[in-house]
Write an enzyme that holds these catalytic residues in place. Structure first.
Site, mmCIF file in Angstrom:
data_model
loop_
_atom_site.group_PDB
_atom_site.id
_atom_site.type_symbol
_atom_site.label_atom_id
_atom_site.label_comp_id
_atom_site.label_asym_id
_atom_site.label_seq_id
_atom_site.Cartn_x
_atom_site.Cartn_y
_atom_site.Cartn_z
ATOM 1 N N GLY A 20 0.828 -1.204 0.000
ATOM 2 C CA GLY A 20 0.000 0.000 0.000
ATOM 3 C C GLY A 20 0.862 1.254 0.000
ATOM 4 O O GLY A 20 0.593 2.212 -0.715
ATOM 5 N N ARG A 24 7.298 1.734 1.226
ATOM 6 C CA ARG A 24 7.550 0.294 1.372
ATOM 7 C C ARG A 24 8.011 -0.297 0.043
ATOM 8 O O ARG A 24 8.803 -1.233 0.012
ATOM 9 C CB ARG A 24 6.283 -0.420 1.828
ATOM 10 C CG ARG A 24 5.930 -0.119 3.255
ATOM 11 C CD ARG A 24 6.737 -1.027 4.135
ATOM 12 N NE ARG A 24 6.902 -0.400 5.421
ATOM 13 C CZ ARG A 24 6.869 -1.028 6.584
ATOM 14 N NH1 ARG A 24 6.691 -2.313 6.615
ATOM 15 N NH2 ARG A 24 7.041 -0.378 7.692
ATOM 16 N N SER A 90 -0.660 -5.020 5.245
ATOM 17 C CA SER A 90 -0.931 -5.329 6.644
ATOM 18 C C SER A 90 -2.435 -5.460 6.847
ATOM 19 O O SER A 90 -3.233 -5.037 6.006
ATOM 20 C CB SER A 90 -0.361 -4.238 7.556
ATOM 21 O OG SER A 90 -0.986 -3.013 7.245
ATOM 22 N N GLU A 181 -7.956 -3.573 0.513
ATOM 23 C CA GLU A 181 -7.631 -3.594 -0.929
ATOM 24 C C GLU A 181 -7.866 -4.910 -1.668
ATOM 25 O O GLU A 181 -8.069 -4.919 -2.889
ATOM 26 C CB GLU A 181 -6.145 -3.213 -1.131
ATOM 27 C CG GLU A 181 -5.788 -1.779 -0.794
ATOM 28 C CD GLU A 181 -5.544 -1.557 0.689
ATOM 29 O OE1 GLU A 181 -5.363 -2.563 1.428
ATOM 30 O OE2 GLU A 181 -5.550 -0.400 1.122
ATOM 31 N N SER A 203 -0.849 -6.569 11.670
ATOM 32 C CA SER A 203 -0.169 -5.442 12.312
ATOM 33 C C SER A 203 -0.912 -4.961 13.556
ATOM 34 O O SER A 203 -0.360 -4.232 14.374
ATOM 35 C CB SER A 203 -0.044 -4.277 11.327
ATOM 36 O OG SER A 203 -1.337 -3.857 10.926
ATOM 37 N N ARG A 217 7.950 -3.496 12.399
ATOM 38 C CA ARG A 217 7.181 -3.755 11.170
ATOM 39 C C ARG A 217 8.070 -4.215 10.035
ATOM 40 O O ARG A 217 7.647 -4.993 9.191
ATOM 41 C CB ARG A 217 6.414 -2.501 10.754
ATOM 42 C CG ARG A 217 5.194 -2.346 11.624
ATOM 43 C CD ARG A 217 4.440 -1.078 11.370
ATOM 44 N NE ARG A 217 3.478 -0.938 12.450
ATOM 45 C CZ ARG A 217 2.226 -0.584 12.306
ATOM 46 N NH1 ARG A 217 1.763 -0.292 11.121
ATOM 47 N NH2 ARG A 217 1.420 -0.500 13.341
HETATM 48 N N1 HPA Z 1 -8.620 -2.198 9.540
HETATM 49 C C1 HPA Z 1 -8.541 -1.968 8.226
HETATM 50 N N2 HPA Z 1 -7.410 -2.046 7.560
HETATM 51 C C2 HPA Z 1 -6.299 -2.383 8.224
HETATM 52 C C3 HPA Z 1 -6.312 -2.638 9.583
HETATM 53 C C4 HPA Z 1 -7.532 -2.541 10.282
HETATM 54 O O1 HPA Z 1 -7.602 -2.762 11.498
HETATM 55 N N3 HPA Z 1 -5.032 -2.931 9.975
HETATM 56 C C5 HPA Z 1 -4.273 -2.854 8.859
HETATM 57 N N4 HPA Z 1 -5.033 -2.532 7.799
#
Ligand code: HPA
Length: 234
Positions: A20, A24, A90, A181, A203, A217
């Site tokens: 995303g 990164r 993540s 996504e 995450s 991370r």
């Molecule tokens: N919600 C939506 N998208 C995410 C989250 C979440 O808790 N953590 C990482 N991407």
């Protein structure tokens, strides 16, 4: 060049990894590809092309949310003929057995809505991963020793969710994690006959409130990049 990607035609490889976050993409290209060079920076959405074990690879940001990913994936497929697209991102954990730093391989992606909803109308299309990529990623994550879960995830349109009751129902139905996504990537891959997979690191956790500290991370992200690259060229 397209509206959102400044790369020349041959600058994008048939295999594209998509985090995303554009930074990164830079980090992954610098750490995992040989001879990586910047091929896009329109709107700060960085894309790099290099090689992995001799295979050409592009690592390109998707931005956050399905509308942003949809723009880049449409152009990567329709204008640059990308064949294999792997999201590396993540997610928030939604099951008690899914821990922070675990890897999730998204077999399917449930949604309320996607940018493709206008096409599907009354159909509840079931967006799913490419089986070959999925099974190769299972093998790759086993050989890395990563704790891995394979199953359904939820592609949400909101990070700040005002409807926790929906998450409860999804947890009840075995959904492993939430991100923003995957479903549209799978929709577009299905539409154009391309291979797609979504590899995620947990995450944060919706039930425990735990979150991966920023300084930890990178390691989890690196594992994911390697799993994606190994799966792409298995
Ligand atoms: N919600 C939506 N998208 C995410 C989250 C979440 O808790 N953590 C990482 N991407």
């Amino acid at each position: 060049m397209t509206i959102h990607i400044g790369a020349k035609k041959g600058d994008i490889a048939p295999t594209v990894l998509m985090p995303g976050d554009p930074l990164r993409a830079k980090w992954a290209a610098e750490n995992f590809l040989s001879d990586a060079r910047l091929v896009n920076q329109v709107r700060g959405m960085l894309g790099y092309t290099g090689t992995y074990r001799g295979n050409p690879v592009t690592i390109h940001g998707s931005g956050m949310g399905m509308p942003s990913l949809s723009i880049y994936v449409n152009e990567l497929i329709r204008d640059y003929d990308a064949q294999t697209l792997i999201r590396i991102g993540s997610c928030g954990g939604m099951q008690p057995q899914v821990g922070i730093r675990d890897v999730i391989l998204a077999m399917t992606a449930t949604t309320i809505n996607t940018p493709s909803a206008g096409i599907f109308k009354e159909i509840n299309f079931a967006p799913c991963a490419d089986y070959g990529l999925l099974s190769a990623a299972v093998e790759a994550s086993k050989s890395k020793g990563a704790k891995t879960h394979v199953g359904g995830i939820y592609s949400s349109d909101v990070f700040y969710d005002e409807r926790p009751d929906l998450n409860e129902q999804l947890t009840r139905h075995g959904i492993l994690g939430v991100e923003m996504e995957a479903a549209e990537l799978y929709n577009l891959a299905a539409r154009y006959g391309r291979r797609a997979l979504v590899v995620l690191t947990v995450s944060d956790h919706l039930q425990t409130g735990e979150a991966l500290p920023a300084d930890q991370r990178e390691q989890s992200f690196g594992d994911m990049v390697e799993i994606a690259l190994e799966a792409a060229f298995a």
